[in-house]
Design a protein around this motif. Structure first.
Motif, PDB file in Angstrom:
ATOM      1  N   PRO A 128       0.824  -1.210   0.000  1.00  0.00           N
ATOM      2  CA  PRO A 128       0.000   0.000   0.000  1.00  0.00           C
ATOM      3  C   PRO A 128       0.859   1.262   0.000  1.00  0.00           C
ATOM      4  O   PRO A 128       2.001   1.254   0.463  1.00  0.00           O
ATOM      5  CB  PRO A 128      -0.777  -0.117   1.311  1.00  0.00           C
ATOM      6  CG  PRO A 128       0.166  -0.835   2.217  1.00  0.00           C
ATOM      7  CD  PRO A 128       0.967  -1.782   1.338  1.00  0.00           C
ATOM      8  N   ALA A 129       0.286   2.334  -0.522  1.00  0.00           N
ATOM      9  CA  ALA A 129       0.925   3.647  -0.482  1.00  0.00           C
ATOM     10  C   ALA A 129      -0.167   4.684  -0.283  1.00  0.00           C
ATOM     11  O   ALA A 129      -1.113   4.747  -1.062  1.00  0.00           O
ATOM     12  CB  ALA A 129       1.694   3.907  -1.770  1.00  0.00           C
ATOM     13  N   VAL A 130      -0.038   5.467   0.778  1.00  0.00           N
ATOM     14  CA  VAL A 130      -1.012   6.510   1.070  1.00  0.00           C
ATOM     15  C   VAL A 130      -0.499   7.820   0.480  1.00  0.00           C
ATOM     16  O   VAL A 130       0.620   8.235   0.759  1.00  0.00           O
ATOM     17  CB  VAL A 130      -1.236   6.640   2.592  1.00  0.00           C
ATOM     18  CG1 VAL A 130      -2.203   7.770   2.900  1.00  0.00           C
ATOM     19  CG2 VAL A 130      -1.747   5.327   3.166  1.00  0.00           C
ATOM     20  N   ASN A 131      -1.326   8.443  -0.356  1.00  0.00           N
ATOM     21  CA  ASN A 131      -0.999   9.691  -1.039  1.00  0.00           C
ATOM     22  C   ASN A 131       0.376   9.631  -1.710  1.00  0.00           C
ATOM     23  O   ASN A 131       1.255  10.446  -1.436  1.00  0.00           O
ATOM     24  CB  ASN A 131      -1.089  10.875  -0.080  1.00  0.00           C
ATOM     25  CG  ASN A 131      -1.131  12.201  -0.812  1.00  0.00           C
ATOM     26  OD1 ASN A 131      -1.345  12.255  -2.018  1.00  0.00           O
ATOM     27  ND2 ASN A 131      -0.917  13.274  -0.084  1.00  0.00           N
ATOM     28  N   PRO A 132       0.555   8.668  -2.623  1.00  0.00           N
ATOM     29  CA  PRO A 132       1.854   8.545  -3.290  1.00  0.00           C
ATOM     30  C   PRO A 132       2.068   9.666  -4.297  1.00  0.00           C
ATOM     31  O   PRO A 132       1.120  10.289  -4.773  1.00  0.00           O
ATOM     32  CB  PRO A 132       1.734   7.200  -4.010  1.00  0.00           C
ATOM     33  CG  PRO A 132       0.281   7.102  -4.342  1.00  0.00           C
ATOM     34  CD  PRO A 132      -0.425   7.723  -3.158  1.00  0.00           C
ATOM     35  N   SER A 133       3.322   9.891  -4.626  1.00  0.00           N
ATOM     36  CA  SER A 133       3.610  10.888  -5.663  1.00  0.00           C
ATOM     37  C   SER A 133       3.195  10.288  -7.013  1.00  0.00           C
ATOM     38  O   SER A 133       3.315   9.083  -7.227  1.00  0.00           O
ATOM     39  CB  SER A 133       5.094  11.248  -5.688  1.00  0.00           C
ATOM     40  OG  SER A 133       5.836  10.249  -6.345  1.00  0.00           O
ATOM     41  N   PRO A 134       2.713  11.124  -7.918  1.00  0.00           N
ATOM     42  CA  PRO A 134       2.321  10.615  -9.233  1.00  0.00           C
ATOM     43  C   PRO A 134       3.469   9.928  -9.965  1.00  0.00           C
ATOM     44  O   PRO A 134       3.253   8.926 -10.652  1.00  0.00           O
ATOM     45  CB  PRO A 134       1.856  11.869  -9.972  1.00  0.00           C
ATOM     46  CG  PRO A 134       1.391  12.782  -8.889  1.00  0.00           C
ATOM     47  CD  PRO A 134       2.336  12.523  -7.748  1.00  0.00           C
ATOM     48  N   ASP A 135       4.688  10.437  -9.810  1.00  0.00           N
ATOM     49  CA  ASP A 135       5.831   9.819 -10.479  1.00  0.00           C
ATOM     50  C   ASP A 135       6.102   8.419  -9.938  1.00  0.00           C
ATOM     51  O   ASP A 135       6.393   7.493 -10.696  1.00  0.00           O
ATOM     52  CB  ASP A 135       7.079  10.694 -10.334  1.00  0.00           C
ATOM     53  CG  ASP A 135       6.922  12.023 -11.049  1.00  0.00           C
ATOM     54  OD1 ASP A 135       6.171  12.079 -12.052  1.00  0.00           O
ATOM     55  OD2 ASP A 135       7.523  13.008 -10.595  1.00  0.00           O
ATOM     56  N   TRP A 136       6.019   8.248  -8.615  1.00  0.00           N
ATOM     57  CA  TRP A 136       6.212   6.928  -8.009  1.00  0.00           C
ATOM     58  C   TRP A 136       5.168   5.953  -8.550  1.00  0.00           C
ATOM     59  O   TRP A 136       5.484   4.843  -8.924  1.00  0.00           O
ATOM     60  CB  TRP A 136       6.096   7.036  -6.483  1.00  0.00           C
ATOM     61  CG  TRP A 136       6.176   5.719  -5.791  1.00  0.00           C
ATOM     62  CD1 TRP A 136       7.309   5.100  -5.339  1.00  0.00           C
ATOM     63  CD2 TRP A 136       5.086   4.845  -5.444  1.00  0.00           C
ATOM     64  NE1 TRP A 136       6.983   3.895  -4.752  1.00  0.00           N
ATOM     65  CE2 TRP A 136       5.617   3.722  -4.801  1.00  0.00           C
ATOM     66  CE3 TRP A 136       3.709   4.900  -5.631  1.00  0.00           C
ATOM     67  CZ2 TRP A 136       4.831   2.665  -4.356  1.00  0.00           C
ATOM     68  CZ3 TRP A 136       2.922   3.857  -5.188  1.00  0.00           C
ATOM     69  CH2 TRP A 136       3.493   2.740  -4.546  1.00  0.00           C
ATOM     70  N   PHE A 137       3.922   6.400  -8.569  1.00  0.00           N
ATOM     71  CA  PHE A 137       2.848   5.516  -9.014  1.00  0.00           C
ATOM     72  C   PHE A 137       2.969   5.197 -10.500  1.00  0.00           C
ATOM     73  O   PHE A 137       2.800   4.063 -10.913  1.00  0.00           O
ATOM     74  CB  PHE A 137       1.494   6.140  -8.700  1.00  0.00           C
ATOM     75  CG  PHE A 137       0.334   5.235  -9.009  1.00  0.00           C
ATOM     76  CD1 PHE A 137       0.327   3.908  -8.597  1.00  0.00           C
ATOM     77  CD2 PHE A 137      -0.762   5.713  -9.702  1.00  0.00           C
ATOM     78  CE1 PHE A 137      -0.734   3.077  -8.890  1.00  0.00           C
ATOM     79  CE2 PHE A 137      -1.826   4.893  -9.986  1.00  0.00           C
ATOM     80  CZ  PHE A 137      -1.824   3.569  -9.577  1.00  0.00           C
ATOM     81  N   ARG A 138       3.287   6.185 -11.314  1.00  0.00           N
ATOM     82  CA  ARG A 138       3.437   5.940 -12.757  1.00  0.00           C
ATOM     83  C   ARG A 138       4.527   4.902 -13.011  1.00  0.00           C
ATOM     84  O   ARG A 138       4.384   4.050 -13.888  1.00  0.00           O
ATOM     85  CB  ARG A 138       3.763   7.237 -13.482  1.00  0.00           C
ATOM     86  CG  ARG A 138       3.859   7.063 -14.986  1.00  0.00           C
ATOM     87  CD  ARG A 138       4.303   8.343 -15.667  1.00  0.00           C
ATOM     88  NE  ARG A 138       3.289   9.356 -15.687  1.00  0.00           N
ATOM     89  CZ  ARG A 138       2.278   9.406 -16.548  1.00  0.00           C
ATOM     90  NH1 ARG A 138       2.161   8.463 -17.447  1.00  0.00           N
ATOM     91  NH2 ARG A 138       1.416  10.395 -16.513  1.00  0.00           N
ATOM     92  N   SER A 139       5.607   4.956 -12.232  1.00  0.00           N
ATOM     93  CA  SER A 139       6.703   3.995 -12.448  1.00  0.00           C
ATOM     94  C   SER A 139       6.287   2.571 -12.120  1.00  0.00           C
ATOM     95  O   SER A 139       6.881   1.619 -12.611  1.00  0.00           O
ATOM     96  CB  SER A 139       7.926   4.391 -11.616  1.00  0.00           C
ATOM     97  OG  SER A 139       7.701   4.147 -10.237  1.00  0.00           O
TER      98      SER A 139
END
Length: 141
Positions: free
Chosen positions: A126-137
């Motif tokens: 899980p990731a709470v409020n992840p950065s868009p760049d982290w999630f896109r990767s």
């Protein structure tokens, strides 16, 4: 009822009010257009179609795509959605305001809070409020 309309409904109502109070038809049209556009961006219409938490978890287990828990009017959800662009379709989206099981899933990983966006990758990370760049990767091609 207010929860279902939320900020988009208030913006649209404000746009109608602002438009009706203008002396110029053009100024009223501009106010209405601007606030209607903001209402759209903050509404569920700007997001991929939401599914239930149960459906999202089942689909994620089958296809390996992550699950994104979100709610209408959340500026961080909107930021994530806009920064992902078309890649947002590679995730399963769950609106926690329309699915109590989704809200419970968020509380389970966010220390009892309903902090969104919350992303759960297919491997369960899980990731709470992840950065868009982290999630896109982590979305892959």
């Amino acid at each position: 009822m207010l929860r279902s309309w939320g900020p988009p409904g208030l913006l649209l109502a404000s746009g109608l009010f602002a438009a009706s109070g203008q002396r110029s038809l053009w100024a009223g049209a501009v106010w209405l257009a601007v606030l209607a556009a903001l209402a759209f961006v903050l509404s569920p219409l700007a997001f991929p179609r939401s599914v239930t938490a149960q459906q999202a978890q089942q689909h994620s287990a089958a296809d390996g795509r992550p699950v994104v828990y979100w709610r209408p009017g959340c500026q961080y959800c909107l930021r994530l959605r806009l920064r992902l662009g078309r890649a947002a379709r590679r995730a399963h989206w769950v609106n926690i305001w329309s699915d109590p099981a989704g809200a419970a899933a968020v509380r389970a990983v966010a220390g009892g809070n309903e902090t969104v966006p919350t992303v759960v990758l297919a491997d369960g990370e899980p990731a709470v409020n992840p950065s868009p760049d982290w999630f896109r990767s982590r979305l892959g091609p």
